[in-house]
Design a protein around this motif. Structure first.
Motif, PDB file in Angstrom:
ATOM      1  N   LEU A  98       0.841  -1.190   0.000  1.00 20.83           N
ATOM      2  CA  LEU A  98       0.000   0.000   0.000  1.00 20.83           C
ATOM      3  C   LEU A  98       0.879   1.243   0.000  1.00 20.83           C
ATOM      4  O   LEU A  98       2.068   1.182   0.332  1.00 20.83           O
ATOM      5  CB  LEU A  98      -0.894   0.023   1.246  1.00 20.83           C
ATOM      6  CG  LEU A  98      -1.944  -1.084   1.376  1.00 20.83           C
ATOM      7  CD1 LEU A  98      -2.524  -1.098   2.780  1.00 20.83           C
ATOM      8  CD2 LEU A  98      -3.039  -0.916   0.341  1.00 20.83           C
ATOM      9  N   PRO A  99       0.323   2.404  -0.339  1.00 13.48           N
ATOM     10  CA  PRO A  99       1.113   3.642  -0.273  1.00 13.48           C
ATOM     11  C   PRO A  99       1.614   3.926   1.141  1.00 13.48           C
ATOM     12  O   PRO A  99       1.089   3.386   2.126  1.00 13.48           O
ATOM     13  CB  PRO A  99       0.106   4.708  -0.731  1.00 13.48           C
ATOM     14  CG  PRO A  99      -0.875   3.963  -1.577  1.00 13.48           C
ATOM     15  CD  PRO A  99      -1.011   2.623  -0.929  1.00 13.48           C
ATOM     16  N   ALA A 100       2.620   4.760   1.223  1.00 11.92           N
ATOM     17  CA  ALA A 100       3.143   5.176   2.526  1.00 11.92           C
ATOM     18  C   ALA A 100       2.017   5.803   3.338  1.00 11.92           C
ATOM     19  O   ALA A 100       1.140   6.485   2.797  1.00 11.92           O
ATOM     20  CB  ALA A 100       4.286   6.158   2.337  1.00 11.92           C
ATOM     21  N   ASP A 101       2.050   5.566   4.641  1.00 10.35           N
ATOM     22  CA  ASP A 101       0.950   6.027   5.501  1.00 10.35           C
ATOM     23  C   ASP A 101       1.501   6.621   6.786  1.00 10.35           C
ATOM     24  O   ASP A 101       2.713   6.722   6.981  1.00 10.35           O
ATOM     25  CB  ASP A 101       0.017   4.855   5.809  1.00 10.35           C
ATOM     26  CG  ASP A 101       0.693   3.780   6.662  1.00 10.35           C
ATOM     27  OD1 ASP A 101       1.819   3.382   6.309  1.00 10.35           O
ATOM     28  OD2 ASP A 101       0.117   3.360   7.670  1.00 10.35           O
ATOM     29  N   GLY A 102       0.587   7.001   7.662  1.00  8.88           N
ATOM     30  CA  GLY A 102       0.921   7.479   8.995  1.00  8.88           C
ATOM     31  C   GLY A 102      -0.008   6.824  10.002  1.00  8.88           C
ATOM     32  O   GLY A 102      -0.895   6.046   9.625  1.00  8.88           O
ATOM     33  N   GLY A 143      -8.016   3.419  21.258  1.00 14.08           N
ATOM     34  CA  GLY A 143      -6.991   3.775  22.223  1.00 14.08           C
ATOM     35  C   GLY A 143      -5.583   3.875  21.688  1.00 14.08           C
ATOM     36  O   GLY A 143      -4.671   4.271  22.424  1.00 14.08           O
ATOM     37  N   GLN A 144      -5.359   3.532  20.408  1.00 12.78           N
ATOM     38  CA  GLN A 144      -4.013   3.577  19.836  1.00 12.78           C
ATOM     39  C   GLN A 144      -4.068   4.090  18.408  1.00 12.78           C
ATOM     40  O   GLN A 144      -5.029   3.832  17.693  1.00 12.78           O
ATOM     41  CB  GLN A 144      -3.373   2.181  19.810  1.00 12.78           C
ATOM     42  CG  GLN A 144      -2.938   1.625  21.136  1.00 12.78           C
ATOM     43  CD  GLN A 144      -2.265   0.274  20.942  1.00 12.78           C
ATOM     44  OE1 GLN A 144      -2.911  -0.708  20.560  1.00 12.78           O
ATOM     45  NE2 GLN A 144      -0.978   0.211  21.192  1.00 12.78           N
ATOM     46  N   ALA A 145      -3.025   4.812  18.015  1.00 17.07           N
ATOM     47  CA  ALA A 145      -2.859   5.206  16.615  1.00 17.07           C
ATOM     48  C   ALA A 145      -1.777   4.316  16.019  1.00 17.07           C
ATOM     49  O   ALA A 145      -0.634   4.290  16.506  1.00 17.07           O
ATOM     50  CB  ALA A 145      -2.464   6.675  16.509  1.00 17.07           C
ATOM     51  N   LEU A 146      -2.138   3.575  14.985  1.00 16.50           N
ATOM     52  CA  LEU A 146      -1.255   2.551  14.434  1.00 16.50           C
ATOM     53  C   LEU A 146      -1.115   2.712  12.930  1.00 16.50           C
ATOM     54  O   LEU A 146      -2.097   2.935  12.223  1.00 16.50           O
ATOM     55  CB  LEU A 146      -1.824   1.157  14.729  1.00 16.50           C
ATOM     56  CG  LEU A 146      -2.067   0.822  16.210  1.00 16.50           C
ATOM     57  CD1 LEU A 146      -2.912  -0.433  16.341  1.00 16.50           C
ATOM     58  CD2 LEU A 146      -0.734   0.644  16.928  1.00 16.50           C
ATOM     59  N   PHE A 202      -4.386   7.821   2.425  1.00 22.21           N
ATOM     60  CA  PHE A 202      -2.973   7.681   2.786  1.00 22.21           C
ATOM     61  C   PHE A 202      -2.298   9.041   2.922  1.00 22.21           C
ATOM     62  O   PHE A 202      -1.499   9.258   3.839  1.00 22.21           O
ATOM     63  CB  PHE A 202      -2.266   6.795   1.768  1.00 22.21           C
ATOM     64  CG  PHE A 202      -2.766   5.379   1.779  1.00 22.21           C
ATOM     65  CD1 PHE A 202      -2.258   4.460   2.687  1.00 22.21           C
ATOM     66  CD2 PHE A 202      -3.783   4.966   0.928  1.00 22.21           C
ATOM     67  CE1 PHE A 202      -2.741   3.162   2.737  1.00 22.21           C
ATOM     68  CE2 PHE A 202      -4.283   3.676   0.968  1.00 22.21           C
ATOM     69  CZ  PHE A 202      -3.755   2.766   1.880  1.00 22.21           C
ATOM     70  N   ALA A 203      -2.623   9.968   2.023  1.00 22.42           N
ATOM     71  CA  ALA A 203      -2.057  11.315   2.126  1.00 22.42           C
ATOM     72  C   ALA A 203      -2.484  11.971   3.432  1.00 22.42           C
ATOM     73  O   ALA A 203      -1.684  12.639   4.103  1.00 22.42           O
ATOM     74  CB  ALA A 203      -2.504  12.163   0.932  1.00 22.42           C
ATOM     75  N   ALA A 261      -0.195  13.048   6.800  1.00 27.46           N
ATOM     76  CA  ALA A 261      -0.231  14.405   7.354  1.00 27.46           C
ATOM     77  C   ALA A 261      -0.698  14.430   8.809  1.00 27.46           C
ATOM     78  O   ALA A 261      -0.817  15.502   9.401  1.00 27.46           O
ATOM     79  CB  ALA A 261      -1.155  15.276   6.507  1.00 27.46           C
ATOM     80  N   GLY A 262      -0.960  13.254   9.370  1.00 30.49           N
ATOM     81  CA  GLY A 262      -1.351  13.177  10.780  1.00 30.49           C
ATOM     82  C   GLY A 262      -2.809  13.475  11.058  1.00 30.49           C
ATOM     83  O   GLY A 262      -3.197  13.678  12.213  1.00 30.49           O
ATOM     84  N   GLU A 263      -3.652  13.446  10.026  1.00 29.77           N
ATOM     85  CA  GLU A 263      -5.048  13.833  10.215  1.00 29.77           C
ATOM     86  C   GLU A 263      -5.853  12.828  11.039  1.00 29.77           C
ATOM     87  O   GLU A 263      -6.892  13.177  11.609  1.00 29.77           O
ATOM     88  CB  GLU A 263      -5.722  14.040   8.857  1.00 29.77           C
ATOM     89  CG  GLU A 263      -5.164  15.212   8.059  1.00 29.77           C
ATOM     90  CD  GLU A 263      -5.917  15.438   6.752  1.00 29.77           C
ATOM     91  OE1 GLU A 263      -7.113  15.109   6.680  1.00 29.77           O
ATOM     92  OE2 GLU A 263      -5.297  15.937   5.797  1.00 29.77           O
ATOM     93  N   PHE A 264      -5.381  11.587  11.093  1.00 33.01           N
ATOM     94  CA  PHE A 264      -6.122  10.545  11.823  1.00 33.01           C
ATOM     95  C   PHE A 264      -5.330  10.007  13.011  1.00 33.01           C
ATOM     96  O   PHE A 264      -5.621   8.926  13.522  1.00 33.01           O
ATOM     97  CB  PHE A 264      -6.465   9.385  10.875  1.00 33.01           C
ATOM     98  CG  PHE A 264      -7.135   9.805   9.601  1.00 33.01           C
ATOM     99  CD1 PHE A 264      -8.197  10.694   9.609  1.00 33.01           C
ATOM    100  CD2 PHE A 264      -6.696   9.316   8.373  1.00 33.01           C
ATOM    101  CE1 PHE A 264      -8.816  11.087   8.437  1.00 33.01           C
ATOM    102  CE2 PHE A 264      -7.312   9.705   7.195  1.00 33.01           C
ATOM    103  CZ  PHE A 264      -8.377  10.594   7.223  1.00 33.01           C
TER     104      PHE A 264
END
Length: 287
Positions: free
Chosen positions: A161-165, A199-202, A250-251, A255-258
């Motif tokens: 998949l594309p690069a993510d955050g 409870g976690q950002a993964l 993914f964009a 960018a940290g939106e989620f």
């Protein structure tokens, strides 16, 4: 009477089920495109009426007598999405609802990289101008989306998949519980809620590791450049517009939106939200 739209969909159905544990069935109504699919609710005493966001007249009947209307956002993007939401909001106002609730998303904003979040932002503006108190449920990113992406990688084990955050993956079941709690406690939130998140950002590296752990199958993460991903989607017959919308996820995550993790959902639930591992264990076991 509380009216829930989209009550035969994944989120709307669970919201109604949770409401029925808190309120008498006679106080709950649903607006659905196909009433035959809501007969389980009808047998429980829920008022079932046909209503479509593309037919304002049908909504006038479906929303009749509503004290609150929960507008569950539609599964489309762009101008048509906003048009349908506007129709539903105007119908709720015309029906005399005291409060309108709406299933928005964390990251909703005019400058989001993800089209759906821009659509949510426009819908929230419509709500703010409608003249009726509103609550916008800023739902965390659905954990089932992670399972969906993994489903395509099930045979190869390669999650390309594309690069993510990081993403604060959140279970439909928890969001349904929260929505029911907020509907039952009218006015608990006015305007947009804080992000209602797990409870976690993964990131997908973590998703692959968790999937490996819960399934016993090996999943590895690989980065696909955006242009290559777009070409692959085209090769599968995916329209360019849809591919761009997927890339927007993914964009936005890059960018940290989620990435925000907020305690509000846990407070509403009175417990910790379900983990991504729990959702994946259930979803992937069905494959």
């Amino acid at each position: 009477m509380i009216i829930v739209t989209g009550a035969t969909g994944q989120l709307g159905r669970q919201i109604v089920e949770r409401l029925l544990t808190r309120l008498p069935a006679a106080r709950v109504g649903v607006s659905v495109r196909d009433p035959h699919k809501a007969q389980t609710f009808a047998r429980q005493g829920v008022r079932v009426r046909q209503g479509s966001f593309t037919d304002a007249g049908s909504l006038a009947h479906a929303f009749e007598g509503a004290s609150q209307v929960l507008v569950v956002s539609v599964d489309t993007m762009g101008e048509e999405c906003v048009r349908q939401h506007r129709t539903a909001i105007e119908a709720a106002v015309a029906a005399g609802a005291r409060r309108i609730l709406y299933t928005s998303q964390m990251g909703a904003g005019a400058t989001s990289h993800f089209q759906a979040c821009r659509d949510h932002a426009v819908t929230e503006q419509i709500l703010g101008a409608c003249g009726v108190p509103f609550t916008s449920l800023r739902n965390g990113f659905y954990a089932t989306s992670a399972a969906h992406f993994l489903g395509h990688a099930a045979q190869s084990g390669r999650l390309a998949l594309p690069a993510d955050g990081p993403v604060a993956w959140t279970a439909h079941a928890d969001l349904a519980d929260a929505a029911a709690a907020i509907l039952a406690d009218e006015g608990r939130f006015d305007g947009p809620t804080p992000p209602l998140t797990g409870g976690q950002a993964l990131a997908f590296d973590d998703v692959a590791a968790i999937a490996t752990q819960v399934t016993g199958r090996t999943f590895t993460r690989a980065i696909t450049p955006d242009d290559q991903f777009r070409e692959q989607m085209a090769g599968r017959g995916v329209p360019a517009e849809v591919a761009d919308q997927l890339l927007g996820i993914f964009a936005a995550s890059r960018a940290g939106e989620f990435a925000t993790v907020d305690p509000t959902l846990a407070t509403l639930l009175g417990r910790e939200p379900l983990t991504l591992g729990a959702v994946l264990r259930e979803q992937l076991s069905e494959d």
